[in-house]
Design an enzyme around this catalytic site. Sequence first.
Site, PDB file in Angstrom:
ATOM      1  N   LYS A  90       1.241  -1.375   0.272  1.00 31.71           N
ATOM      2  CA  LYS A  90       0.135  -0.162   0.069  1.00 31.71           C
ATOM      3  C   LYS A  90       1.205   0.890   0.109  1.00 31.71           C
ATOM      4  CE  LYS A  90      -4.688   0.821   0.596  1.00 31.71           C
ATOM      5  NZ  LYS A  90      -6.010  -0.234  -0.516  1.00 31.71           N
ATOM      6  N   GLY A 190     -21.506   6.226   4.569  1.00 28.78           N
ATOM      7  CA  GLY A 190     -20.537   6.524   3.153  1.00 28.78           C
ATOM      8  C   GLY A 190     -21.228   5.709   2.121  1.00 28.78           C
ATOM      9  N   VAL A 191     -20.947   6.790   0.993  1.00 27.25           N
ATOM     10  CA  VAL A 191     -22.176   6.250  -0.324  1.00 27.25           C
ATOM     11  C   VAL A 191     -21.423   7.006  -1.184  1.00 27.25           C
ATOM     12  CG1 VAL A 191     -24.662   5.671   0.502  1.00 27.25           C
ATOM     13  CG2 VAL A 191     -23.434   8.121   0.061  1.00 27.25           C
ATOM     14  N   GLY A 192     -20.053   6.933  -1.281  1.00 28.34           N
ATOM     15  CA  GLY A 192     -19.287   7.218  -2.089  1.00 28.34           C
ATOM     16  C   GLY A 192     -18.615   6.303  -3.280  1.00 28.34           C
ATOM     17  N   LYS A 193     -17.606   6.233  -3.532  1.00 25.29           N
ATOM     18  CA  LYS A 193     -17.163   5.586  -4.698  1.00 25.29           C
ATOM     19  C   LYS A 193     -17.835   4.371  -4.473  1.00 25.29           C
ATOM     20  CE  LYS A 193     -12.375   6.289  -6.003  1.00 25.29           C
ATOM     21  NZ  LYS A 193     -11.215   5.937  -5.719  1.00 25.29           N
ATOM     22  N   VAL A 194     -17.933   4.029  -3.554  1.00 22.82           N
ATOM     23  CA  VAL A 194     -18.737   2.234  -2.960  1.00 22.82           C
ATOM     24  C   VAL A 194     -19.502   1.971  -2.698  1.00 22.82           C
ATOM     25  CG1 VAL A 194     -17.930  -0.092  -1.826  1.00 22.82           C
ATOM     26  CG2 VAL A 194     -15.559   1.377  -3.400  1.00 22.82           C
ATOM     27  N   GLY A 195     -19.816   2.754  -1.652  1.00 23.75           N
ATOM     28  CA  GLY A 195     -20.920   2.959  -1.095  1.00 23.75           C
ATOM     29  C   GLY A 195     -22.821   3.328  -1.633  1.00 23.75           C
ATOM     30  N   HIS A 196     -22.189   4.489  -3.379  1.00 25.24           N
ATOM     31  CA  HIS A 196     -23.633   4.457  -3.896  1.00 25.24           C
ATOM     32  C   HIS A 196     -23.645   3.429  -4.564  1.00 25.24           C
ATOM     33  CE1 HIS A 196     -20.637   5.411  -7.080  1.00 25.24           C
ATOM     34  NE2 HIS A 196     -21.501   5.115  -8.332  1.00 25.24           N
TER      35      HIS A 196
END
EC number: 1.4.1.23
Length: 362
Positions: A90, A190-196
């Site tokens: 990482k 969290g509904v950003g890159k993955v959450g949405h």
Amino acid sequence: MTDVTGAPDVLHTLFHSEQGGHEHVVLCQDRPTGLKAVIALHNTALGPALGGTRFYPYATEAEAIADALNLSRGMSYKNAMAGLDHGGGKAVIIGDPEKIKTEELLLAYGRFVASLNGLYVTACDVGTYVADMDVVARTNQWTTGRSPENGGAGDSSVLTAFGVFQGMRASAQTVWGDPSLRDRTVGVAGVGKVGHYLVEHLVADGAKVVITDVREESVRRITEKFPEVTVAADTDALIRTEGLDVYAPCALGGALNDGTVPALTARIVCGAANNQLAHPGVEKDLEARGILYAPDYVVNAGGVIQVADELHGFDFDRCKAKATKIFDTTLEIFARAKSDGIPPAAAADRIAEQRMAEARRG
């Protein structure tokens, strides 16, 4: 996995077998562009380290190093459980991407990755996107998560969300005897890159969805598309929602801690965020409360499955088929946990560590 955040001596943590045991850590600085970064390779027994690049305004350099060590170790376990021929690595870039991210800085970062001669393969993470990987790839051939126009697979968030949904289905199967989320209340923090994308799967499956996010635009994107979705004021309100069946942390790590676990109303925790357990022992607290925890690095492996496939000529259907197996892997972990009398997080660690040890011996 032992969390190293807050360790008094980062160098001690780096070499301590139980807390770190990392093979390689590179501190990167390019003064002309303002780049300050950390690249951490935890374990390459299974193959070249693979993991994304996080761009985040850490309070201190020590905090950034600790995060890189935690995240890279998590990638070793994630890649092992996903059945990939890759070890864990990482990178973190220190700074606010909204303020300091430039093309020149990303090119400089790519040169540092290239200096490792293939030991580390990078991709997107928090604060970095497909367009950024297109730039990094100009100075570094070991870059995935690029756009289709530049020979890549595009946004890995799609399969990350799909994998989390498969893990959630396996959790539902284990708790209620039915993999469907229909009429179950699922809270997504969290509904950003993955959450949405996860919300889309849940709505399609007939779940009742409650969301929260610190970004108003992210919430609005969901509610405009799915008016039936309800909104909680914040994460604290979300986890206390009456009748909540599943909690899906999909933002930053440490979501499961001494404050949140006692307040959880959900029967299942299954989300996309990395390093959800704030410290060792939280997994036992969850088990004591009768909450089934689907290990984060197992269920959120869809994205790394996608970016790994990109190295061999990307095929979406092939990747989706592999990500679908997260359902079976999650069930295997729950079965191992039951037979060994340990929490699912410990069961997943045992399986991953066994695979890495066998590869090292081979």
